[in-house]
Design a protein around this motif. Structure first.
Motif, mmCIF file in Angstrom:
data_model
loop_
_atom_site.group_PDB
_atom_site.id
_atom_site.type_symbol
_atom_site.label_atom_id
_atom_site.label_comp_id
_atom_site.label_asym_id
_atom_site.label_seq_id
_atom_site.Cartn_x
_atom_site.Cartn_y
_atom_site.Cartn_z
ATOM 1 N N VAL A 414 7.739 -8.351 -9.778
ATOM 2 C CA VAL A 414 8.604 -8.170 -8.610
ATOM 3 C C VAL A 414 8.003 -7.136 -7.658
ATOM 4 O O VAL A 414 8.032 -7.306 -6.432
ATOM 5 N N LEU A 415 7.429 -6.070 -8.204
ATOM 6 C CA LEU A 415 6.800 -5.057 -7.366
ATOM 7 C C LEU A 415 5.647 -5.656 -6.561
ATOM 8 O O LEU A 415 5.512 -5.408 -5.350
ATOM 9 N N ALA A 416 4.797 -6.449 -7.206
ATOM 10 C CA ALA A 416 3.631 -7.019 -6.529
ATOM 11 C C ALA A 416 4.043 -7.944 -5.389
ATOM 12 O O ALA A 416 3.492 -7.875 -4.281
ATOM 13 N N VAL A 417 5.012 -8.813 -5.631
ATOM 14 C CA VAL A 417 5.450 -9.754 -4.595
ATOM 15 C C VAL A 417 6.154 -9.007 -3.462
ATOM 16 O O VAL A 417 5.962 -9.325 -2.281
ATOM 17 N N SER A 418 6.946 -8.002 -3.793
ATOM 18 C CA SER A 418 7.627 -7.222 -2.756
ATOM 19 C C SER A 418 6.625 -6.443 -1.908
ATOM 20 O O SER A 418 6.813 -6.302 -0.691
ATOM 21 N N ASP A 455 16.968 -11.793 -5.709
ATOM 22 C CA ASP A 455 17.800 -10.713 -5.176
ATOM 23 C C ASP A 455 17.051 -9.383 -5.205
ATOM 24 O O ASP A 455 17.151 -8.582 -4.269
ATOM 25 N N LEU A 456 16.276 -9.147 -6.266
ATOM 26 C CA LEU A 456 15.481 -7.925 -6.352
ATOM 27 C C LEU A 456 14.466 -7.844 -5.210
ATOM 28 O O LEU A 456 14.342 -6.823 -4.534
ATOM 29 N N VAL A 457 13.727 -8.945 -4.999
ATOM 30 C CA VAL A 457 12.723 -8.965 -3.939
ATOM 31 C C VAL A 457 13.389 -8.753 -2.580
ATOM 32 O O VAL A 457 12.920 -7.956 -1.747
ATOM 33 N N GLY A 458 14.493 -9.458 -2.339
ATOM 34 C CA GLY A 458 15.192 -9.305 -1.068
ATOM 35 C C GLY A 458 15.677 -7.889 -0.839
ATOM 36 O O GLY A 458 15.560 -7.339 0.271
ATOM 37 N N THR A 459 16.226 -7.266 -1.880
ATOM 38 C CA THR A 459 16.718 -5.893 -1.763
ATOM 39 C C THR A 459 15.578 -4.925 -1.461
ATOM 40 O O THR A 459 15.712 -4.026 -0.618
ATOM 41 N N LEU A 460 14.443 -5.098 -2.138
ATOM 42 C CA LEU A 460 13.312 -4.198 -1.922
ATOM 43 C C LEU A 460 12.765 -4.318 -0.503
ATOM 44 O O LEU A 460 12.432 -3.309 0.136
ATOM 45 N N ARG A 462 14.468 -5.410 2.145
ATOM 46 C CA ARG A 462 15.492 -4.919 3.077
ATOM 47 C C ARG A 462 15.512 -3.400 3.148
ATOM 48 O O ARG A 462 15.688 -2.812 4.232
ATOM 49 N N TRP A 463 15.346 -2.721 2.017
ATOM 50 C CA TRP A 463 15.538 -1.275 1.973
ATOM 51 C C TRP A 463 14.244 -0.514 1.681
ATOM 52 O O TRP A 463 14.293 0.610 1.179
ATOM 53 N N HIS A 464 13.091 -1.086 2.017
ATOM 54 C CA HIS A 464 11.844 -0.407 1.639
ATOM 55 C C HIS A 464 11.599 0.886 2.422
ATOM 56 O O HIS A 464 10.743 1.686 2.043
ATOM 57 N N LEU A 465 12.373 1.141 3.487
ATOM 58 C CA LEU A 465 12.263 2.416 4.207
ATOM 59 C C LEU A 465 13.394 3.381 3.856
ATOM 60 O O LEU A 465 13.451 4.498 4.381
ATOM 61 N N LEU A 466 14.274 2.962 2.971
ATOM 62 C CA LEU A 466 15.463 3.757 2.663
ATOM 63 C C LEU A 466 15.114 5.130 2.095
ATOM 64 O O LEU A 466 15.645 6.156 2.557
ATOM 65 N N LEU A 467 14.268 5.184 1.090
ATOM 66 C CA LEU A 467 13.984 6.457 0.425
ATOM 67 C C LEU A 467 13.275 7.449 1.347
ATOM 68 O O LEU A 467 13.717 8.609 1.448
ATOM 69 N N PRO A 468 12.182 7.089 2.020
ATOM 70 C CA PRO A 468 11.535 8.100 2.867
ATOM 71 C C PRO A 468 12.398 8.534 4.046
ATOM 72 O O PRO A 468 12.397 9.723 4.414
ATOM 73 N N GLU A 469 13.135 7.607 4.644
ATOM 74 C CA GLU A 469 13.977 7.985 5.781
ATOM 75 C C GLU A 469 15.108 8.902 5.342
ATOM 76 O O GLU A 469 15.416 9.898 6.009
ATOM 77 N N LEU A 498 11.909 0.422 -6.103
ATOM 78 C CA LEU A 498 11.872 0.889 -4.719
ATOM 79 C C LEU A 498 11.030 2.155 -4.596
ATOM 80 O O LEU A 498 10.299 2.334 -3.607
ATOM 81 N N ALA A 499 11.097 3.027 -5.597
ATOM 82 C CA ALA A 499 10.297 4.253 -5.562
ATOM 83 C C ALA A 499 8.804 3.925 -5.595
ATOM 84 O O ALA A 499 8.008 4.513 -4.851
ATOM 85 N N ALA A 500 8.425 2.978 -6.439
ATOM 86 C CA ALA A 500 7.013 2.587 -6.514
ATOM 87 C C ALA A 500 6.565 1.918 -5.221
ATOM 88 O O ALA A 500 5.461 2.182 -4.714
ATOM 89 N N LEU A 501 7.408 1.044 -4.659
ATOM 90 C CA LEU A 501 7.064 0.376 -3.401
ATOM 91 C C LEU A 501 6.949 1.391 -2.267
ATOM 92 O O LEU A 501 6.053 1.287 -1.416
#
Length: 748
Positions: A414-418, A455-460, A462-469, A498-501
């Motif tokens: 999931v991490l690789a595809v995201s 759902d995991l891929v979609g969530t990642l 959608r929110w891949h800027l959530l943690l740094p922002e 999400l943390a790894a991404l």
């Protein structure tokens, strides 16, 4: 700006030089005036220098005439780089200075004694071919230093037409490699790309009104006008397509040149040796090609299998192979089968080897078959100047960075595809995180992920800027800050992914995007969010599940020293069951049986049943011969077959294996969790190491997630129970050492 205009400029410069030479009253023989470098190639831009050398025989002593040649050139206003040398001095300088050697390869006669020029060209070319193998490392170092200073032309925010990777310097080096006779390069492709870049440089000189190779952002609209293109964005794409093609040619040429150095001298008339590495896939001269008899029209996985093998091994995916599979290969069904998705994930998680293979997929049109959505971001510039690359290259760099983090997450697939899809929404009017989510979900479903994984891929995405922002703009002590994260994520699995991404995305952006300060802020936010999202601890032995009761074959019941093997075919592979008397090393022998038959294990379970040992293996292959498998296992058990000498181990491990003791999982056994690059002999090596330490495997749970094997072993003392802390640590060390010793690890 065209090649014809460059020819006119070159002809005018030639006339000027010839007139200057004639006016200097040089000797009739033993002296010639030659053009070198870009002038020698006839590639003068509007503000190019004239690089010329006055060459003379050693017997001809330069007189006043040698200096007189230059005055008319200076008076004309031309910028002139000049020198006076004998043929021998040129050779000595070329031997001492690689840059001189490269410039002299393009020497062209202007005036004087053509015999001197002919001897010079012959001497320089002969010396270059003779010393090419010895100087290849020096040339490679020169390229590496330049590339460390200049980003890729196809992806740079401020491109440098000469120095950037895929620029005019690389075009010159390609011609030099061809002149060495070590490799060949598709001449038509090289010339089209090179001439296209020269057209852009001519236009740049015209727009800037001076000699320059750097294209600053404000030049793009005017460049488009000069080049006859509809706008600045079209001009950028035009340049980047040319540069990407030339960079790809350069990458292939370098890999082939280095392979040629390692290749033994040809013995004459023999067909290329093919080493089969996967069904339908072989290696020839350090390139991944189709094996003889490959089922091109009947195997829809062949393209992905070739790509994954090439990327994991750091080899060239031969462009003719990819092109042929595009033309003749079978198409993947939708949704993709499990093995196809696994091959894609292996490709994405291969690390640096992904770059050149992905380029080959793009250049041959193969990527359009695998991921047509890629066209949305192909060579798309980033709006933010902090980004080093275009959007598409940034996404690939994110995959490369994520490949180094897969040991941290439970779902590396999931991490690789995201990582691949996280910016797929860029280029439109809608916020890219929002626009990218439905595209990512559609791709994830097409490649065969189930509803939870989609759902995991979609969530990642959608929110891949959530943690740094959130981490950099809110007070970490405020409970509302953690709530921002917790309200958008379902559980800790999503959080760790999400943390790894986040880290991979930032590292791929630029050094400024992942500083120690920013990393510490994100880590603190993740720690606080994890406490909120914590699930209930896993119940004792929950992972083990209930083991089925296997009917023990009569032969084994009569004599537990016997082994029994049965095979049951399924639509997506087969199930192999092994039963024998329970003993240390039985599971290792069964794993060796499958590894020696080159059977791909998808999952496995093992457990004791009364006085018998049972293992069940779900494998990819169909139509396995149970009798042959049993014979192979008997030979292993009886010691008639040396497993270590027969195993084909594949490439070295890209990441160091991880072996963790999980004391919280079970009270009746010690649990070892092994994470490593997936290898055919992995289970055998682990089980053999444990048996050697007199540790019994009570049950095993084997799974493969993309490129990573995640294997859980419930172990006990051979004749007792749970391992002590000291023995558990020893077992973990023994397994880790065995994996590293057997497979080796790739240096960072």
């Amino acid at each position: 700006m065209t090649a014809a205009e460059r020819a006119e400029r070159t002809a005018a410069a030639d006339d000027l030089c010839r007139a200057a030479y004639a006016k200097a009253d040089c000797p009739q023989t033993g002296v010639s005036l030659v053009a070198v470098g870009g002038y020698g190639r006839g590639e003068l831009a509007p503000f190019s220098d004239l690089d010329v050398v006055l060459v003379h025989d050693a017997a001809v002593e330069p007189g006043d005439w040698a200096a007189q040649v230059w005055y008319p050139l200076w008076d004309s206003g031309a910028d002139v780089d000049h020198a006076v040398r004998t043929v021998e001095e040129v050779q000595q300088q070329a031997s001492a200075d690689l840059r001189v050697a490269l410039g002299m390869l393009d020497c062209r006669h202007l005036a004087g004694d053509p015999g001197v020029t002919l001897r010079l060209r012959s001497a320089v070319s002969t010396q270059w071919r003779r010393d090419a193998r010895l100087r290849l490392g020096e040339l490679r170092q020169l390229v590496a230093e330049r590339r460390a200073r200049h980003p890729e032309l196809a992806h740079a925010s401020v491109p440098d037409l000469k120095q950037s990777t895929g620029g005019l310097r690389d075009a010159t080096l390609l011609k030099a490699l061809v002149a060495s006779w070590l490799v060949d390069v598709p001449h038509g492709d090289l010339e089209r790309s090179r001439q296209g870049l020269l057209d852009v440089r001519d236009a740049l000189h015209t727009v800037a009104g001076r000699a320059t190779d750097r294209i600053v952002p404000e030049y793009w609209p005017d460049l488009a006008d000069v080049l006859g293109l509809p706008g600045g964005e079209a001009a950028q794409r035009h340049l980047r397509v040319l540069a990407r093609r030339l960079a790809h040619l350069a990458s292939l040429a370098w890999q082939r040149a280095e392979a040629a150095q390692r290749r033994p001298a040809p013995s004459g008339g023999r067909r290329p040796r093919l080493e089969t590495v996967a069904p339908g896939v072989a290696i020839s001269f350090e390139e991944v090609v189709l094996d003889r008899g490959a089922a091109i029209a009947g195997d829809p996985l062949l393209l992905l299998r070739c790509a994954a093998e090439a990327a994991e091994r750091g080899l060239v995916l031969a462009p003719p192979t990819a092109s042929r599979l595009v033309r003749e290969g079978a198409r993947l069904p939708e949704p993709w089968p499990h093995e196809a998705r696994d091959l894609l994930v292996r490709l994405l998680a291969s690390g640096p080897g992904l770059r050149s293979v992905w380029e080959t997929l793009e250049e041959t049109g193969a990527l359009d078959l695998v991921l047509p959505e890629w066209e949305r971001v192909r060579l798309l510039p980033h709006a933010s100047e902090i980004h080093r690359f275009t959007v598409d290259r940034h996404m690939i760099e994110t995959c490369v960075e994520a490949a180094g983090l897969i040991r941290r997450v439970a779902r590396p697939d999931v991490l690789a595809v995201s990582a691949l899809l996280h910016d797929i929404g860029k280029g439109g009017l809608t916020e890219h995180c929002v626009a990218g989510e439905p595209v990512a979900r559609e791709v994830a479903a097409r490649i065969g992920f189930d509803a939870r994984e989609v759902d995991l891929v979609g969530t990642l995405v959608r929110w891949h800027l959530l943690l740094p922002e959130t981490a950099t703009t809110r007070d970490p002590e405020d409970p509302a800050t953690v709530a921002v994260v917790a309200e958008r994520l379902h559980d800790r699995e999503e959080l760790e992914l999400l943390a790894a991404l986040t880290e991979a995305d930032a590292r791929a952006t630029s050094e400024k995007a992942w500083t120690r300060w920013r990393a510490s802020l994100v880590a603190d936010l993740v720690r606080r969010a994890a406490a909120v999202l914590s699930d209930d601890p896993v119940a004792d032995d929950e992972v083990e599940q209930v083991t089925p009761e296997i009917v023990v074959p009569a032969a084994v019941a009569a004599d537990p020293r016997e082994v029994a093997v049965s095979v049951e075919d399924h639509p997506d592979g087969a199930r192999v069951t092994v039963v024998s008397g329970d003993r240390l090393g039985l599971l290792a022998d069964a794993a060796a049986m499958l590894a020696l038959q080159r059977v791909s294990v998808r999952a496995a379970r093992a457990w004791p049943q009364d006085r018998y040992g049972v293992s069940v293996w779900d494998v990819v292959e169909h139509d396995l011969d149970a009798v042959l498998l049993r014979q192979r296992l008997e030979a292993i058990v009886e010691g008639r077959l040396d497993v270590a000498s027969r195993l084909r181990l594949g490439p070295a491990l890209r990441l160091a294996p991880s072996v963790a003791v999980r004391p919280e999982v079970s009270e009746s056994a010690t649990v070892l969790e092994v994470r490593s690059d997936d290898r055919p002999a992995l289970i055998h090596v682990v089980c053999r190491a444990l048996a050697g330490a007199e540790v019994s495997v009570r049950s095993a749970h084997v799974s493969t997630l993309g490129p990573q094997a995640v294997d859980v072993f419930y172990v006990q003392e051979a004749w007792a129970g749970v391992l002590s802390e000291e023995r558990a640590a020893e077992a973990a060390h023994v397994v880790r050492a065995a994996l590293e010793r057997t497979f080796g690890t790739t240096p960072d």
